[in-house]
Design a protein around this motif. Structure first.
Motif, short mmCIF file in Angstrom:
data_model
loop_
_atom_site.label_atom_id
_atom_site.label_comp_id
_atom_site.label_asym_id
_atom_site.label_seq_id
_atom_site.Cartn_x
_atom_site.Cartn_y
_atom_site.Cartn_z
N GLY A 272 -4.42 1.74 -13.61
CA GLY A 272 -5.72 1.14 -13.90
C GLY A 272 -5.95 -0.21 -13.24
N GLY A 273 -5.26 -0.47 -12.16
CA GLY A 273 -5.51 -1.71 -11.43
C GLY A 273 -4.84 -2.92 -12.05
N ILE A 274 -5.16 -4.06 -11.49
CA ILE A 274 -4.48 -5.30 -11.86
C ILE A 274 -5.40 -6.14 -12.74
N PRO A 275 -4.89 -6.69 -13.84
CA PRO A 275 -5.75 -7.45 -14.77
C PRO A 275 -6.50 -8.57 -14.04
N GLU A 276 -7.70 -8.86 -14.50
CA GLU A 276 -8.57 -9.90 -13.96
C GLU A 276 -8.85 -9.68 -12.48
N ASN A 277 -8.70 -8.42 -12.05
CA ASN A 277 -8.95 -8.10 -10.64
C ASN A 277 -8.20 -8.99 -9.67
N ARG A 278 -7.03 -9.40 -10.05
CA ARG A 278 -6.25 -10.24 -9.14
C ARG A 278 -5.73 -9.40 -7.99
N GLU A 279 -5.24 -10.09 -6.99
CA GLU A 279 -4.70 -9.43 -5.80
C GLU A 279 -3.32 -8.86 -6.10
N LEU A 280 -3.03 -7.73 -5.49
CA LEU A 280 -1.68 -7.19 -5.51
C LEU A 280 -0.82 -7.97 -4.52
N PRO A 294 6.03 -5.85 0.12
CA PRO A 294 4.76 -6.55 -0.02
C PRO A 294 3.61 -5.55 0.00
N LYS A 295 2.44 -6.00 -0.43
CA LYS A 295 1.26 -5.15 -0.54
C LYS A 295 1.06 -4.25 0.69
N GLU A 296 1.07 -4.85 1.88
CA GLU A 296 0.78 -4.07 3.09
C GLU A 296 1.74 -2.89 3.22
N LEU A 297 3.00 -3.10 2.90
CA LEU A 297 3.98 -2.04 3.15
C LEU A 297 4.12 -1.06 1.99
N ILE A 298 3.68 -1.44 0.80
CA ILE A 298 3.79 -0.47 -0.29
C ILE A 298 2.60 0.48 -0.26
N LEU A 299 1.45 0.00 0.19
CA LEU A 299 0.28 0.88 0.22
C LEU A 299 0.30 1.78 1.46
N LYS A 300 0.80 1.23 2.56
CA LYS A 300 0.86 2.02 3.80
C LYS A 300 2.24 1.84 4.43
N THR A 301 2.70 2.89 5.10
CA THR A 301 3.96 2.76 5.82
C THR A 301 3.75 1.90 7.06
N ALA A 302 4.84 1.55 7.73
CA ALA A 302 4.73 0.72 8.92
C ALA A 302 3.87 1.40 9.98
N ASN A 303 3.80 2.74 9.93
CA ASN A 303 2.95 3.47 10.90
C ASN A 303 1.50 3.54 10.47
#
Ligand SMILES: Cc1cc2nc3c(=O)[nH]c(=O)nc-3n(C[C@H](O)[C@H](O)[C@H](O)COP(=O)(O)O)c2cc1C
Ligand code: SF4
Ligand code: FES
Lengths: 445, 322, 162
Positions: A272-280, A294-303
């Motif tokens: 359900g997302g992050i409280p107070e709409n804070r950044e991941l 970090p955010k960039e690598l957990i949401l998308k792979t290096a490719n």
């Protein structure tokens, strides 16, 4: 929500009692396996299912079972690993508390497959109330004839006992667990020999996680192929994810393996997302031992491909840009969380939990904690950062058991991905984003 | 014999009996065998803990030519036919070993100048061979008070490297072990928990198996540095043990009695406390002659005065225990 | 003898869970019983444990000092075992531990003047989704989603119970 296998009936009334459980189809796999299958057929079904160990390592369960030395004239044992102590992980406790008979049914069917006549559930001692729940459920199962002598008239005998731990994360490591079950200190054993050949009381033994065993009844009832059809490729079936940290809806979720990480974090079905709409900021995806991303690598792979909740996708990129599914302990950090402080905290944990047997783990974990404590408390030096990386490297791969890696990976990955934050801590300790309300002490016993 | 197994270590091959470990095979080859701080041939179940004996297996066997991904403990890993092992020829092994030596020293008091074991300490030897000149460790060191455990033995826990040898020795040589490893992690300690003396006909052997100066003979403490005394093989008629010992003599006085050790520092035959502690007159013994300590020994090599690490560290008196 | 006749019966049953000759396996369960009865594990209690299990006392000391649940010193009647690990800290455990110390005016491991409380920060209790969390022996019931108000109420009710 995808297919529910373990949690399908979790909210049914009375599901924690044997009557409520049986009303919802409970113990069918015991009937089916004991009355119409041979032990080896049960093993084959589990192999076909592609089920992998849910305790952290992800080893194929059917293959592990087939390694058991059945020809040995010693008794065989099945031991359930309910030591659940990996920070971020709380799924086994949830299962045992809410639907204890699922584990007991799984233990009976699995013990039959392994030709074990005595089995143990090793529950961490802190969960004393869970032990009481399990003991009550086991008594109910004995009363209904699912345990004891000549189960359901099939001639198969099984005794099942619960064994309490005493407070030691290391007893989750399977050979430390067996030592502990033998009434000793939880010192991991050198391998080989592996438990499948010489485990509990030097007898052939299989150790499996709670969630692994709880998946067996469904596999036997519905067939291994149906299980393998769920999920993606070698990540078959469903997995319990314990989600915690800075999210709106912490809790235990059963996912079909393959859900995108982004969906898991932001969808209302899950975190359900992050409280107070804070950044991941970052995620530790599989319990405290796996590399932080970090955010960039957990949401998308290096490719640049979407990262999925599967064994393969999470480890895509190896240790440079990937992590692991591990135990499914999913810890989310928002932009206010302090990576340095969290790392010091995790490292204190490993320092505190090292059994102390082998030198790299015993000495190295304490060293890393002390250096991180200094950095976190404003006394760091720039050379400390590379020192930490080097100490972690000198522990990794040199120890008796994988606790060495479990302690080294968080350090190596946090510095790899957040080096700037460490430098900033050292150069400007006062500027840290987290509120340091409590200055904890070094690990003491 | 066809059931012998061929193993190659640092390019040298040997055939050994099935069940032989890499370490034992390397010792049979004889030149640069891996060090061992916890493994001890005469004591069952020892080994695998200190990790100084790690080696690289670059080929598992003839049938399975793949390498073993992680370094393995050579003291426990059994040889397979066609196995290829790298010990000192592997930079990875040397680097790992340097790391382990550093770990063993970070909580060690580095009090060699006042330690009775100096000159016959495996940790001191290990540091010469595999350590570095300086330490990177700047944090506080573990501290324990030294204690007497029984009339003859003193425990200096700060120096212990937790090899567990003394625990196995007490388990296997005596019928009631009263000491063990207490606590866990880096605050583990060898202890009796309660004020208890380790007193048993064979308890003195825990002194001999200790690779460092953690367990020392109280009757000998500070009497002499080991290199000022001269070892003699001697024996006596004893009802409890073989009576075969080494007498450490200074002039005409027996200042210490120990078991005989082979060139790997391992006791050949364990001796009883009576032989060890109660017979200090030359007339109690048949003296066979001066014992050859071998070329490797610090006692013969005269390298004992060097500290383990940089002298700068030792100057800081807070690192010197006592 | 540290155990009542009833406890000795229970210990006999526990020993039977393990194969013949493997009664040392009963050590952890029996230590839990001993601590439930005595509040902590004095030496004579551990020696009695050794006796009922027919093992050497040092085997009991080795084990009791390895596992963190066993108290080797006298503790308050209620040991507040509060989680201090990362995930709980993300949701405020650190400040709650400080709050508890201030409220009870003790440091970790100390016993309050009235003998009722000891604060013992512990590692992850597998309650990360419902943290901050603490538990209290010998029943070890979890108190989850803690706040300062909940701690106030808990302390009040325990003081009332005495
Ligand atoms: C330090 C350490 C802690 C572990 N803790 C647990 C645990 O709490 N629960 C668990 O099931 N497995 C844990 N494991 C993994 C076990 O050693 C073992 O792989 C697992 O129980 C096997 O069961 P599975 O194949 O069903 O996953 C741990 C491993 C290590 C190295
Ligand atoms: S006292 Fe000596 S033999 Fe015993 S564990 Fe310590 S170093 Fe090893
Ligand atoms: S974790 Fe204890 S020595 Fe490996």
């Amino acid at each position: 929500m995808g297919k529910q296998i373990l949690l399908e009936h979790i909210n049914k009334p009375g599901i924690n009692t044997i009557d409520g459980y049986m009303k919802n189809g409970g113990y069918a796999s015991v009937e089916k396996a004991l009355k119409s299958m041979s032990p080896d057929q049960v093993v084959e079904e589990v192999k076909t299912s592609g089920l992998r160990g849910r305790g952290g390592a992800g080893f194929p369960t059917g293959m592990k079972w087939s390694f058991l030395d059945k020809k040995s004239n010693k008794p065989k044992y099945l031991v359930c690993n309910a030591d659940e102590s990996e920070p971020g992980t709380f799924k086994d406790r949830y299962l045992m508390e809410r639907i204890p008979h699922l584990l007991i049914e799984g233990m009976i069917t699995s013990s039959f497959a392994l030709t074990a006549n005595t089995s143990y559930i090793y529950v961490r001692g802190e969960m004393m109330y869970v032990i009481r729940i399990l003991e009550k459920a086991i008594a109910e199962a004995y009363a209904k004839g699912f345990l004891g002598k000549n189960i359901l008239g099939t001639g198969y005998d099984l005794d099942l006992y619960v064994h309490p731990g005493g407070g030691a994360y290391i007893c989750g490591e399977e050979t430390a667990l067996l030592e502990s079950l033998e009434g000793k200190r939880g010192n991991p054993r050198n391998k080989p020999p592996f438990p499948a050949v010489s485990g509990l009381y030097d007898s052939p033994t299989v150790v499996n996680n709670v969630e692994t065993i709880a998946a067996v009844p469904w596999i036997i009832n519905n067939g291994g192929a149906s299980y393998a059809a769920i999920g993606i490729g070698k990540s078959s079936g469903t997995k319990l994810i314990s989600a915690c940290g800075n999210i709106n809806k912490p809790g235990v979720y059963e996912i079909e393996l393959g859900v995108p990480v982004e969906e898991f974090i932001y969808s209302d079905q899950y975190c359900g997302g992050i409280p107070e709409n804070r950044e991941l900021k970052a995620v530790v995806a599989g319990g405290s031992s796996v590399p932080i991303l970090p955010k960039e690598l957990i949401l998308k792979t290096a490719n640049g491909e979407p990262r999925l909740m599967t064994y393969e996708s999470l480890s895509d990129g190896g240790f440079v840009s990937g992590t692991m599914l591990g135990s499914g302990g999913f810890i989310v950090f928002n932009d206010q969380a302090c990576i340095v402080r969290n790392l010091w905290n995790f490292t204190r944990f490993y320092h505190h939990e090292s059994c102390g047997q082998c030198s790299p783990c015993r000495e190295g974990t304490g060293w890393m904690e002390k250096v991180l404590h200094r950095i976190e408390h404003g006394h760091g030096k720039m050379t400390d950062i590379d020192l930490l990386v080097d100490v972690a490297k000198k522990i990794e791969g040199k120890t008796i058991c994988p606790l060495g890696e479990a302690a080294a990976w968080p350090v190596a990955s946090a510095i790899r991905h957040f080096r700037k934050e460490f430098e900033n801590h050292i150069l400007h300790p006062e500027s840290c984003s987290a509120k340091h309300l409590y200055f904890g002490t070094l690990a003491v016993h | 014999m066809s059931d012998l197994l061929k193993v190659t270590i640092d390019g040298k091959s040997i055939e050994v009996a099935p069940g032989t470990t890499i370490l034992q095979a390397a010792r049979q080859i004889g030149d640069k065998y891996p060090p061992a701080m916890c493994y001890y041939t005469p004591l069952k179940n020892t080994g695998g803990k200190c990790r100084v004996c790690l080696v690289k297996v670059s080929q598992t066997s003839e049938a399975n030519p793949r390498p073993i991904p992680k370094l393995v403990a050579s003291c426990l890993t059994k040889v397979e036919n066609g196995m290829v092992v790298e010990n000192e020829s592997s930079a990875e092994v040397l680097e790992a070993r340097k790391g382990v030596v550093e770990f063993l020293l970070i909580n060690h008091p580095l009090d060699c100048p006042i330690c009775d074991q100096a000159g016959e300490c495996d940790l001191q030897n290990l540091s010469y061979e595999h350590g570095t000149e300086t330490t990177r460790y700047e944090e506080g060191r573990r501290e324990f008070n030294k204690i007497d455990i029984g009339p003859h033995i003193q425990l200096h826990m700060t120096r212990c490297i937790l090899c567990y040898r003394c625990v196995y020795a007490a388990d296997q040589l005596t019928n009631s072990r009263v000491h063990g490893v207490l606590n866990r992690g880096d605050v583990s300690e060898i202890s009796t928990y309660i004020q208890n003396s380790i007193d048993n006909d064979f308890s003195g052997n825990i002194i001999d198996v200790c690779p460092v100066g953690a367990l020392t003979d109280k009757t000998y403490r500070f009497k002499q540095r080991v290199w000022f005394s001269k070892p003699y093989n001697a024996h006596r008629n004893c009802t409890k043990c073989s009576g075969k010992t080494v007498l450490w003599m200074k002039d005409e006085n027996i200042i210490r009695v120990t078991a005989r050790k082979n060139k790997f520092g391992e006791v050949e035959e364990f001796i009883c406390n009576e032989c060890r502690f109660d017979h200090r007159s030359k007339t109690d013994w048949v003296i066979e002659g001066v014992r050859d300590m071998g070329d490797d020994s610090v006692i013969s090599a005269n390298k004992y005065e060097l500290p383990v690490v940089s002298p700068a560290v030792l100057v800081d008196s807070k690192f010197v225990s006592e | 003898m540290a155990f009542s006749a009833e406890r000795l019966e229970q210990i006999k049953e526990i020993k039977n869970r393990y194969p013949a000759g493997k009664h040392k396996s009963a050590l952890l369960p029996v230590l839990h019983l001993a601590q439930a009865d005595h509040g902590w594990l004095p030496i004579d209690v551990m020696n009695d444990v050794a006796e009922v299990l027919d093992i050497h006392p040092i085997e009991v000391y080795e084990v009791a000092t390895f596992y963190t649940m066993f108290h080797l010193k006298p503790v308050g009647k209620y040991v507040l075992e509060i989680c201090r690990t990362g995930p709980c800290c993300l949701v405020g455990a650190e400040s709650l531990i400080q709050y508890l110390k201030n409220k009870l005016n003790v440091e970790e491991g100390e016993v309050t003047a009235d003998g009722l409380f000891t604060i013992k920060p512990v590692e992850c209790l597998a309650s990360c989704g419902t943290g901050p969390v603490l538990q209290i022996g010998p029943d070890y019931i979890y108190k989850e989603n803690l706040t300062e108000e909940k701690l106030d109420q808990l302390i009040e009710s325990l003081r009332a119970k005495g």
